[in-house]
Design a protein around this motif. Structure first.
Motif, PDB file in Angstrom:
ATOM      1  N   SER A 104       9.318  -5.543 -11.698  1.00 61.12           N
ATOM      2  CA  SER A 104       8.575  -4.893 -10.624  1.00 61.12           C
ATOM      3  C   SER A 104       9.377  -3.749 -10.014  1.00 61.12           C
ATOM      4  O   SER A 104       8.851  -2.655  -9.774  1.00 61.12           O
ATOM      5  CB  SER A 104       8.204  -5.916  -9.547  1.00 61.12           C
ATOM      6  OG  SER A 104       7.566  -5.300  -8.450  1.00 61.12           O
ATOM      7  N   ASP A 121       8.431   0.236 -10.006  1.00 57.62           N
ATOM      8  CA  ASP A 121       8.276   0.928  -8.722  1.00 57.62           C
ATOM      9  C   ASP A 121       9.298   2.051  -8.547  1.00 57.62           C
ATOM     10  O   ASP A 121       9.027   3.045  -7.872  1.00 57.62           O
ATOM     11  CB  ASP A 121       8.404  -0.064  -7.561  1.00 57.62           C
ATOM     12  CG  ASP A 121       7.201  -0.987  -7.448  1.00 57.62           C
ATOM     13  OD1 ASP A 121       6.192  -0.747  -8.143  1.00 57.62           O
ATOM     14  OD2 ASP A 121       7.271  -1.962  -6.669  1.00 57.62           O
ATOM     15  N   PRO A 139       1.073  -0.733 -10.558  1.00 55.92           N
ATOM     16  CA  PRO A 139       0.989  -0.913  -9.103  1.00 55.92           C
ATOM     17  C   PRO A 139       0.295   0.250  -8.413  1.00 55.92           C
ATOM     18  O   PRO A 139       0.082   1.313  -9.010  1.00 55.92           O
ATOM     19  CB  PRO A 139       2.464  -1.000  -8.686  1.00 55.92           C
ATOM     20  CG  PRO A 139       3.180  -0.177  -9.710  1.00 55.92           C
ATOM     21  CD  PRO A 139       2.437  -0.414 -11.002  1.00 55.92           C
ATOM     22  N   ASP A 198       3.236   2.225  -3.968  1.00 54.84           N
ATOM     23  CA  ASP A 198       4.367   1.343  -4.234  1.00 54.84           C
ATOM     24  C   ASP A 198       5.529   2.081  -4.874  1.00 54.84           C
ATOM     25  O   ASP A 198       6.670   1.610  -4.848  1.00 54.84           O
ATOM     26  CB  ASP A 198       3.947   0.202  -5.159  1.00 54.84           C
ATOM     27  CG  ASP A 198       3.131  -0.864  -4.458  1.00 54.84           C
ATOM     28  OD1 ASP A 198       3.109  -0.865  -3.222  1.00 54.84           O
ATOM     29  OD2 ASP A 198       2.508  -1.695  -5.148  1.00 54.84           O
ATOM     30  N   LYS A 199       5.236   3.233  -5.454  1.00 51.06           N
ATOM     31  CA  LYS A 199       6.269   3.962  -6.193  1.00 51.06           C
ATOM     32  C   LYS A 199       7.246   4.653  -5.242  1.00 51.06           C
ATOM     33  O   LYS A 199       6.847   5.250  -4.245  1.00 51.06           O
ATOM     34  CB  LYS A 199       5.614   5.010  -7.094  1.00 51.06           C
ATOM     35  CG  LYS A 199       4.663   4.450  -8.150  1.00 51.06           C
ATOM     36  CD  LYS A 199       5.399   3.585  -9.143  1.00 51.06           C
ATOM     37  CE  LYS A 199       4.521   3.198 -10.315  1.00 51.06           C
ATOM     38  NZ  LYS A 199       4.236   4.322 -11.211  1.00 51.06           N
ATOM     39  N   GLU A 224      10.766  -0.766   0.935  1.00 52.50           N
ATOM     40  CA  GLU A 224      11.252  -0.839  -0.436  1.00 52.50           C
ATOM     41  C   GLU A 224      11.585  -2.255  -0.876  1.00 52.50           C
ATOM     42  O   GLU A 224      11.592  -2.553  -2.070  1.00 52.50           O
ATOM     43  CB  GLU A 224      12.483   0.055  -0.600  1.00 52.50           C
ATOM     44  CG  GLU A 224      12.166   1.548  -0.480  1.00 52.50           C
ATOM     45  CD  GLU A 224      13.401   2.419  -0.482  1.00 52.50           C
ATOM     46  OE1 GLU A 224      14.516   1.861  -0.289  1.00 52.50           O
ATOM     47  OE2 GLU A 224      13.273   3.641  -0.656  1.00 52.50           O
ATOM     48  N   CYS A 258       0.500  -5.209  -2.883  1.00 58.89           N
ATOM     49  CA  CYS A 258       1.185  -3.938  -2.645  1.00 58.89           C
ATOM     50  C   CYS A 258       2.150  -4.040  -1.462  1.00 58.89           C
ATOM     51  O   CYS A 258       2.128  -5.008  -0.701  1.00 58.89           O
ATOM     52  CB  CYS A 258       0.167  -2.828  -2.395  1.00 58.89           C
ATOM     53  SG  CYS A 258      -0.704  -2.969  -0.806  1.00 58.89           S
ATOM     54  N   HIS A 259       2.987  -3.024  -1.306  1.00 66.03           N
ATOM     55  CA  HIS A 259       3.954  -3.005  -0.212  1.00 66.03           C
ATOM     56  C   HIS A 259       3.263  -3.107   1.144  1.00 66.03           C
ATOM     57  O   HIS A 259       3.731  -3.819   2.041  1.00 66.03           O
ATOM     58  CB  HIS A 259       4.776  -1.709  -0.260  1.00 66.03           C
ATOM     59  CG  HIS A 259       5.846  -1.698  -1.307  1.00 66.03           C
ATOM     60  ND1 HIS A 259       5.592  -1.352  -2.612  1.00 66.03           N
ATOM     61  CD2 HIS A 259       7.164  -1.992  -1.242  1.00 66.03           C
ATOM     62  CE1 HIS A 259       6.717  -1.422  -3.307  1.00 66.03           C
ATOM     63  NE2 HIS A 259       7.684  -1.800  -2.497  1.00 66.03           N
TER      64      HIS A 259
END
Length: 460
Positions: free
Chosen positions: A101, A105, A347, A351-352, A397, A419-420
């Motif tokens: 993951s 990301d 994702p 999220d990146k 993060e 997701c974040h």
């Protein structure tokens, strides 16, 4: 239609190993067994995205320890090893998923820069979460900062393969000449000096303001171009939501814009927002686009989304939406499969690490699905084009896959733990971040299995 029989992971994680080829073996924690009817069941491993279909009379074997299973049926034992359902005892599968993951990301081969040219909009849709700000738009100094940011992105990301300059808002086609044109023109000056990068431009727009001047400017560049444009039902229902000043409503003008874009090789995702009350009217959309030529259809994809505030008849609405989507497919239109969960490998763009949202006033955000308030702000863009991130970015993060519910979930390798933004809002709560119960998880698995077999059939 399907009865869940349970997962083997909770029962077999303790003392569930044997010595095999000098390795201790155990059952994967990402195994699920689901009934497929009276005669068949399926074991699915979400980490490897592989499955094993077996006869019901073999079902008792899966309650055995691996050592006994090997002695009772070597064939099934070997098949389970081959699909990752039996693994080495020293494998920390959870950490492998977390590491994967993070790698996805934090990948540095792509960048998505999202710009809000304005927070003003020509429509006032009832479900919109944003606070529209009249007369708000990018200033020349902020435009220059963004140009400097584009330079910084290209300079600091040596492995960059794709760069997407995306416009959001508000309605990004408002003030197009004074806000979007200078940014796009500067962006286009980078193509010749960075020939190994795939540059794209995209808009999330209502499409109503598209005109010949805007289209002409867009077509000057040789980059790939994409639009997401929304309809809110058939003509009558849509016009109730997106009220236009001009006589006749907005439906036909927006649909005309969609057709114009795809005829000019600009890809469009036609997002159909619906509620339980407006869903049936969306059949009209299929009728209204049925005349689109085959050569243009390759640039069009239909995407159905239920308005999140709607809580009408869930079962009936779900069944109706599936039927409508099926009818679109039968009519030879591409439809995005929103039910096929694969969030760890694919994702959310927010999220990146290589993603930023620059608001018209220079404030920096990560997520476009929340309002652009001071509370949700993650920094600001500086004169030299660098981003001054605030202290919240560190929490952002590191927030994913932190809850015990996620860490112990049998579908984590395809769900990714949400997701974040969802994780941030559920921080401290030991619950499924996505709100999935066991029945829903089985449904997700069955969709994945169906996808696997469809893919295999397409390749044969």
């Amino acid at each position: 239609l399907f009865k869940r029989l349970g997962t083997i992971a909770p029962s077999f994680n303790l003392n569930c190993h044997i010595i095999m080829e000098n390795n201790l073996l155990k059952y994967s924690k990402y195994n699920s067994i689901i009934s497929l009817g009276d005669k068949l069941s399926v074991l699915y491993n979400s980490k490897e995205d592989k499955s094993l279909i077996f006869r019901k009379e073999k079902e008792h074997l899966f309650s055995q320890l691996p050592e006994k299973l090997k002695n009772l049926d070597l064939g099934i034992f070997e098949n389970l090893k081959n699909i990752g359902a039996i693994v080495s005892e020293d494998r920390d599968e959870l950490q492998e998923v977390i590491q994967k993951s993070k790698e996805i990301d934090n990948a540095d081969d792509s960048y998505r820069l999202i710009i809000n040219p304005t927070m003003n909009c020509n429509f006032k849709c009832w479900y919109c979460y944003e606070s529209h700000i009249e007369n708000s738009k990018l200033s020349n100094p902020t435009i220059q900062k963004i140009c400097n940011l584009i330079d910084n992105i290209l300079l600091s990301n040596k492995n960059l393969k794709t760069f997407d300059l995306s416009f959001f808002g508000g309605e990004p086609l408002m003030y197009y000449s004074s806000t979007s044109v200078p940014l796009i023109d500067y962006y286009r000056t980078k193509y010749l000096t960075h020939k190994d990068i795939d540059f794209t431009i995209s808009f999330t727009s209502n499409g109503y303001l598209l005109n010949d001047k805007i289209l002409g400017h867009l077509l000057k560049g040789n980059e790939s171009k994409h639009f997401q444009i929304t309809l809110d039902g058939g003509r009558e229902e849509h016009n109730k939501v997106r009220v236009a000043k001009r006589k006749g409503g907005s439906y036909d003008k927006i649909l005309s814009a969609v057709k114009t874009l795809i005829e000019n090789d600009i890809e469009v995702i036609l997002r159909v927002n619906y509620t339980s009350e407006t869903l049936a009217s969306t059949y009209e959309i299929l009728n209204d686009i049925s005349g689109i030529p085959e050569e243009s259809r390759k640039n069009l994809k239909i995407s159905y989304h239920r308005v999140w505030q709607d809580n009408g008849n869930n079962l009936k609405t779900e069944q109706t939406s599936k039927q409508i989507i099926s009818d679109f497919k039968k009519a030879n239109f591409a439809v995005s499969d929103n039910e096929l969960l694969d969030n760890l490998n694919n994702p959310c763009y927010a999220d990146k690490k290589n993603e930023a949202v620059i608001n018209y006033n220079g404030d920096v955000f990560k997520c476009t699905a929340r309002d652009f308030s001071e509370t949700n702000k993650y920094g600001e863009i500086l004169e030299d084009g660098s981003i001054n991130w605030n202290e919240k970015i560190e929490t952002w993060e590191n927030i994913k896959i932190q809850s015990k519910a996620c860490q112990n979930c049998r579908i984590l390798p395809i769900c990714g733990g949400g997701c974040h933004q969802i994780n941030l809002e559920a921080k401290g709560m030991d619950i499924c971040q996505m709100g999935f119960d066991n029945e829903k998880k089985d449904e997700i698995i069955l969709n994945r299995i169906s996808h696997i077999f469809d893919f295999v059939n397409e390749q044969q």
